[in-house]
Design an enzyme around this catalytic site. Structure first.
Site, mmCIF file in Angstrom:
data_model
loop_
_atom_site.group_PDB
_atom_site.id
_atom_site.type_symbol
_atom_site.label_atom_id
_atom_site.label_comp_id
_atom_site.label_asym_id
_atom_site.label_seq_id
_atom_site.Cartn_x
_atom_site.Cartn_y
_atom_site.Cartn_z
ATOM 1 N N TYR A 144 -68.445 1.732 58.693
ATOM 2 C CA TYR A 144 -68.142 2.146 57.353
ATOM 3 C C TYR A 144 -66.907 2.701 57.110
ATOM 4 O O TYR A 144 -66.664 3.778 58.029
ATOM 5 C CB TYR A 144 -69.278 3.245 56.785
ATOM 6 C CG TYR A 144 -68.951 3.746 55.375
ATOM 7 C CD1 TYR A 144 -69.172 2.866 54.284
ATOM 8 C CD2 TYR A 144 -68.678 5.067 55.171
ATOM 9 C CE1 TYR A 144 -68.817 3.257 52.950
ATOM 10 C CE2 TYR A 144 -68.390 5.459 53.811
ATOM 11 C CZ TYR A 144 -68.552 4.620 52.842
ATOM 12 O OH TYR A 144 -68.143 5.092 51.591
ATOM 13 N N ASP A 239 -61.142 4.494 63.192
ATOM 14 C CA ASP A 239 -61.612 5.257 62.283
ATOM 15 C C ASP A 239 -62.236 6.334 62.775
ATOM 16 O O ASP A 239 -63.600 6.247 63.277
ATOM 17 C CB ASP A 239 -62.355 4.596 61.241
ATOM 18 C CG ASP A 239 -62.943 5.351 60.175
ATOM 19 O OD1 ASP A 239 -62.870 6.685 60.084
ATOM 20 O OD2 ASP A 239 -63.574 4.856 59.331
ATOM 21 N N LYS A 267 -64.109 14.467 57.225
ATOM 22 C CA LYS A 267 -65.259 15.445 57.673
ATOM 23 C C LYS A 267 -64.592 16.745 58.475
ATOM 24 O O LYS A 267 -64.195 17.747 57.592
ATOM 25 C CB LYS A 267 -66.120 14.500 58.456
ATOM 26 C CG LYS A 267 -66.794 13.328 57.559
ATOM 27 C CD LYS A 267 -67.853 12.558 57.833
ATOM 28 C CE LYS A 267 -68.255 11.669 56.633
ATOM 29 N NZ LYS A 267 -68.195 10.372 57.123
#
Ligand SMILES: *Cc1c(COP(=O)(O)O)cnc(C)c1O
Length: 428
Positions: A144, A239, A267
């Site tokens: 994702y 990522d 995050k």
């Protein structure tokens, strides 16, 4: 435990917000029931609108690595807010967090801040395309990278939880430039490269996958990707939105000693405020506007509250590098404890873990890619999820998510969790 007020609040929310939530994974669609409305949180615990205390293993999906309402972050935000919340002009704070991030992460010279992990990955791919003058990218099934169009091709996290990996609204024109590979399968990647000679700008990968449960790379997988990229003039994008500043101060690049060409963050880097970032060596980053031709911008990018939170978080991690070892030990303890009780109760399961990321899969076979992750028994997961919830333990409401361990969790909390897993798995 009762969730009466949460249920009422959810009913109200559904009238004015699609599905009652602002991000699909928050809904309990995959497990049934209604989402829990949180009122406040401190350290390892959430306090919901019904007055229940829950041990939190989601931690805002990763950012709260030091626990909720971590004092230095809260103070930094309060102090900054008094001085104005947004200017759309440069501030010294942006340089401070950029310099600290660049010093902590290997192999990057410059970093640009954005407002989410989605933006970071989207911008990284645009930059890679601009820099290489090629259009196609390779992504892995089950990984994702946020919800921008190019990535909603067999994406993980919420996108698989709801069984619609290819979202309507993504045009065929966009989809044709995203090539899909199998995680942990180098041969598959090599074939795709061969079949699309000189057309591939970048390979984007979660170097430790965390959005189909936690799936560490097989030995040699990341090294192999690095080599394929170098040999074929392709940029390797890590990522690290989930893994950055979590698995090590320098993320997976440091952990496995592999250099990516562009790295994405989110995050943890925002300390719980909406922040993303992407970084690379100068040669690549100088391709961005205003120095270079690749356009990328943001009204609230580098927002002072967000930068203050992120800087306080990174400073705390930088000052206490032992934290990563501590988190590793806590997570290993939890995983070993759960393994023991699940075995004793004859449950069929696989636990994957690396550093402070862990996931429980209800299948006997190794979980190494999207296909094997999807094989897990969802009915058992539902019982597991709701059973733990009744015990006051909050894990992600989907079998495709990782648990995030925070430094605020005590060994008492972990023991309580292991006992709850024991109790719940007796009812399967
Ligand atoms: C969460 C996540 C994203 C998206 O970040 P948002 O801030 O939700 O847009 C991208 N990549 C990975 C690996 C993630 O875990």
């Amino acid at each position: 435990m009762l969730y009466t007020r949460s249920s009422q609040l959810f009913a109200e929310a559904e009238k004015v917000i699609p599905g009652g939530v602002n991000s699909p994974v928050r809904a309990f669609r995959a497990v049934g029931g209604t989402p829990i409305f949180v009122k406040s949180a401190k350290g390892a615990y959430l306090y919901d609108e019904d007055g229940n205390r829950l041990i939190d293993y989601i931690n805002s999906w990763g950012p709260m690595i030091l626990g909720h309402a971590y004092e230095p972050v809260v103070q930094a935000v309060i102090e900054k807010a008094k001085l104005g919340t947004s200017f759309g002009m440069p501030t010294e704070l942006e340089t401070q967090i950029a310099a600290l991030a660049v010093s902590m992460v290997p192999n990057i010279d410059k970093i640009r801040f954005v407002n989410s992990g989605t933006e970071a990955c989207m911008s990284a791919v645009r930059l890679a395309r601009g820099f290489t003058n090629k259009d196609k990218i390779i992504k892995f099934a089950g990984c994702y990278h946020g919800h921008s169009d190019s990535f909603l091709i067999q994406a993980g996290s919420g996108a698989i939880t709801f069984g619609s990996p290819n979202s309507p609204g993504v045009t065929a024109g966009t989809a044709k430039d995203t090539l899909l590979a199998k995680y942990n399968d180098l041969e598959n990647v090599a074939e795709l490269i061969d079949a699309n000679k000189n057309e591939i700008a970048a390979i984007i990968v979660e170097p430790v996958a965390g959005n189909m449960g936690c799936i560490p790379p097989n030995s040699g997988f990341l090294e192999g990707l690095r080599q394929l990229c170098t040999d074929n003039g392709i940029l390797l994008i890590f990522d690290e939105v989930m893994t950055g500043f979590r698995l090590a101060a320098g993320g997976v690049q440091e952990l496995f000693n592999i250099n990516a060409d562009i790295v994405c963050f989110g995050k943890v880097i925002g300390g719980g405020l909406p922040v993303g970032a992407f970084a690379a060596r100068s040669e690549i980053m100088n391709y961005l506007a205003p120095l270079g031709p690749v356009y990328q911008a943001g009204t609230l990018s580098g927002n002072p509250l967000a930068m203050a939170a992120g800087l306080a978080m990174l400073k705390a991690l930088d000052a206490d590098r032992a934290i990563f070892q501590r988190l590793e030990e806590k997570t290993a303890y939890l995983a070993a404890g759960m393994e023991k009780v699940l075995k004793a109760n004859n449950v069929v399961f696989t636990i994957n873990r690396i550093g402070s990321m862990v996931s429980v899969h209800f299948d006997a076979d190794p979980v190494v890619d999207f296909q094997t992750a999807a094989k897990g028994d969802n009915e058992t997961f539902k019982k597991f999820f709701h059973g733990l919830l009744q015990e006051g333990i909050y894990i992600a409401p989907s079998a495709y998510e990782t648990w995030f361990i925070t430094d605020a969790l005590s060994y008492e909390d972990l023991d309580f969790t292991i006992q709850a897993v024991d109790k719940v798995s007796k009812t399967f």
